[in-house]
Scaffold this motif. Sequence first.
Motif, short mmCIF file in Angstrom:
data_model
loop_
_atom_site.label_atom_id
_atom_site.label_comp_id
_atom_site.label_asym_id
_atom_site.label_seq_id
_atom_site.Cartn_x
_atom_site.Cartn_y
_atom_site.Cartn_z
N PRO A 1 -7.65 25.94 0.05
CA PRO A 1 -8.57 25.21 -0.84
C PRO A 1 -8.07 23.79 -1.09
O PRO A 1 -6.87 23.53 -1.13
N SER A 2 -9.00 22.88 -1.27
CA SER A 2 -8.65 21.49 -1.57
C SER A 2 -8.63 21.26 -3.08
O SER A 2 -8.98 22.15 -3.86
N VAL A 3 -8.20 20.08 -3.48
CA VAL A 3 -8.21 19.72 -4.89
C VAL A 3 -9.65 19.69 -5.40
O VAL A 3 -10.55 19.17 -4.73
N ASP A 4 -9.87 20.25 -6.54
CA ASP A 4 -11.19 20.21 -7.16
C ASP A 4 -11.34 18.90 -7.93
O ASP A 4 -10.89 18.78 -9.07
N TRP A 5 -11.96 17.91 -7.31
CA TRP A 5 -12.05 16.58 -7.91
C TRP A 5 -13.09 16.51 -9.02
O TRP A 5 -13.22 15.46 -9.67
N SER A 6 -13.85 17.59 -9.25
CA SER A 6 -14.80 17.59 -10.35
C SER A 6 -14.14 17.90 -11.68
O SER A 6 -14.77 17.78 -12.74
N ARG A 7 -12.88 18.28 -11.64
CA ARG A 7 -12.13 18.60 -12.86
C ARG A 7 -11.16 17.47 -13.19
O ARG A 7 -10.64 16.80 -12.28
N PRO A 8 -10.89 17.23 -14.47
CA PRO A 8 -9.91 16.20 -14.83
C PRO A 8 -8.54 16.52 -14.21
O PRO A 8 -8.10 17.66 -14.22
N GLU A 9 -7.91 15.51 -13.68
CA GLU A 9 -6.61 15.70 -13.03
C GLU A 9 -5.72 14.52 -13.39
O GLU A 9 -6.12 13.36 -13.24
N SER B 1 0.83 -1.20 0.00
CA SER B 1 0.00 0.00 0.00
C SER B 1 0.87 1.25 0.00
O SER B 1 1.94 1.28 0.61
N THR B 2 0.40 2.29 -0.69
CA THR B 2 1.07 3.59 -0.66
C THR B 2 0.03 4.65 -0.32
O THR B 2 -1.00 4.74 -0.98
N LEU B 3 0.30 5.44 0.70
CA LEU B 3 -0.56 6.56 1.05
C LEU B 3 0.08 7.83 0.53
O LEU B 3 1.29 8.05 0.68
N VAL B 4 -0.75 8.68 -0.10
CA VAL B 4 -0.26 9.95 -0.62
C VAL B 4 -1.00 11.08 0.08
O VAL B 4 -2.13 10.92 0.53
N GLN B 5 -0.35 12.23 0.19
CA GLN B 5 -1.02 13.44 0.67
C GLN B 5 -1.08 14.40 -0.50
O GLN B 5 -0.06 14.73 -1.10
N ALA B 6 -2.30 14.81 -0.85
CA ALA B 6 -2.50 15.63 -2.03
C ALA B 6 -3.25 16.91 -1.67
O ALA B 6 -4.21 16.89 -0.89
N SER B 7 -2.80 18.01 -2.23
CA SER B 7 -3.47 19.30 -2.11
C SER B 7 -2.84 20.22 -3.14
O SER B 7 -1.73 19.97 -3.61
N PRO B 8 -3.53 21.30 -3.52
CA PRO B 8 -2.88 22.25 -4.42
C PRO B 8 -1.58 22.77 -3.81
O PRO B 8 -1.39 22.71 -2.59
N PRO B 9 -0.64 23.24 -4.65
CA PRO B 9 0.65 23.70 -4.12
C PRO B 9 0.52 24.97 -3.30
O PRO B 9 0.52 26.08 -3.81
N THR B 10 0.36 24.79 -2.00
CA THR B 10 0.25 25.89 -1.06
C THR B 10 0.95 25.50 0.23
O THR B 10 0.96 24.31 0.61
N ARG C 1 -6.16 19.66 12.77
CA ARG C 1 -6.28 20.33 11.48
C ARG C 1 -7.09 21.60 11.64
O ARG C 1 -8.02 21.66 12.44
N VAL C 2 -6.74 22.60 10.85
CA VAL C 2 -7.42 23.89 10.88
C VAL C 2 -8.43 23.92 9.74
O VAL C 2 -8.04 23.81 8.57
N PRO C 3 -9.71 24.04 10.03
CA PRO C 3 -10.70 24.04 8.94
C PRO C 3 -10.42 25.12 7.91
O PRO C 3 -10.11 26.27 8.25
N ASP C 4 -10.51 24.73 6.64
CA ASP C 4 -10.36 25.67 5.52
C ASP C 4 -9.02 26.41 5.55
O ASP C 4 -8.95 27.58 5.17
N ALA C 5 -7.97 25.71 5.97
CA ALA C 5 -6.65 26.34 5.94
C ALA C 5 -6.27 26.75 4.52
O ALA C 5 -5.60 27.76 4.31
#
Length: 385
Positions: free
Chosen positions: A280-288, A251-260, A274-278
């Motif tokens: 924006p998260s990845v927009d999974w509705s868009r092709p990636e 198994s491999t676990l990844v941590q993903a978020s926009p570059p911030t 964790r701090v809520p809304d620190a």
Amino acid sequence: MTSTTSSSPSAPLPGGGPAPHRRDVVVLGSTGSVGTQALELARRHPDRYRVVGLTAGGSNPDLFEQQVAEFAPAYSGLGEEASVEAAGLAADVVLNAITGAVGLRPTLAALEAGSTLALANKESLIIGGPLVVGAAAPGQIVPVDSEHSAVAQCLRGGRAEEVRRLVLTASGGPFRGRTRAELADVTPAEALQHPTWAMGPVITVNSATLVNKGLEVIEAHLLFGLPFERIDVVVHPTSVVHSMVEFVDGSTLVQASPPTMMIPIALGLSWPDRVPDAAPSVDWSRPETWEFHPLDDEAFPAVDLARRAGTAGSTAPAVYNAANEVCVEEFLAGRLPFVDIVPTVASVLGRHDVPSIEPLTVDAVLDADAWARETARALLGSASA
């Protein structure tokens, strides 16, 4: 695995979770990129953070004065000694966002004071090595580099004995895909055009040479206790996956978020919460599309050189870091070709007799740092030699 024990919760929040404990925070390097983003978090979350100390190097005094006026910390000051003093304050968290080897003494001061050290100043850990690790209580250091924060988050998914390897991701910088011959004539202006991150000039050039990734390999070894042969680097151009942990079952676990940097900074100040809304998260509705490529060690030999320095240990990582800082200065000034940065660092390392010092001392580290800078300038024939 890095973690700290959070303070006792106060009254429950409406959603059923505990209210955050308001933490007293010291920010070292408050006018830099990480420092200003940390203060933005403090500005947005006054219920979570109270800024009790601010220091900076002095390159932007007007901004520093504005920060002091806004946050009214109990202590503020400019310069290295001010940072050492501020790091020793009674605080819940000290964020060391200083750039360079001058962060070592403040790092040690924060650890001695018993504060959680949110470490963005990777150089202090790298050059201090066992000196810093030995001064830290379990979980006292929380990494703020996005790659190491990602690893720390992924490590929550398994036990230490279940980890097979760490995989650090690298964007590849502005020259990804070029051969060594194609790097011969690149300019400082080109090197400063990072494709995914906005950073200061030194770290941006370090990202272009991949020296920064070499430093991060040493940092990962010290933070997580894995040998160098179990720490890999892959090129990931979009910087959405910040790092990965592979476990023994495949198994491999990844941590993903926009570059911030806002997410690792927020975790550094609030770990393990964790701090809520620190950010924006990845927009999974868009092709990636996630692409991963092997590292080209011939065109970018900095990571392999860092492994050798880290394996030698003692003062060798300090020499690697210091010689590189001189080379970056010379490159930005137009006096050193880009392709000569890492070979010059290698030449300085080759001239360094790694001492057998037990235990490593601050004086030995700082002496090696000074020697490496002098040797690099002499090799380059710099006017400052």
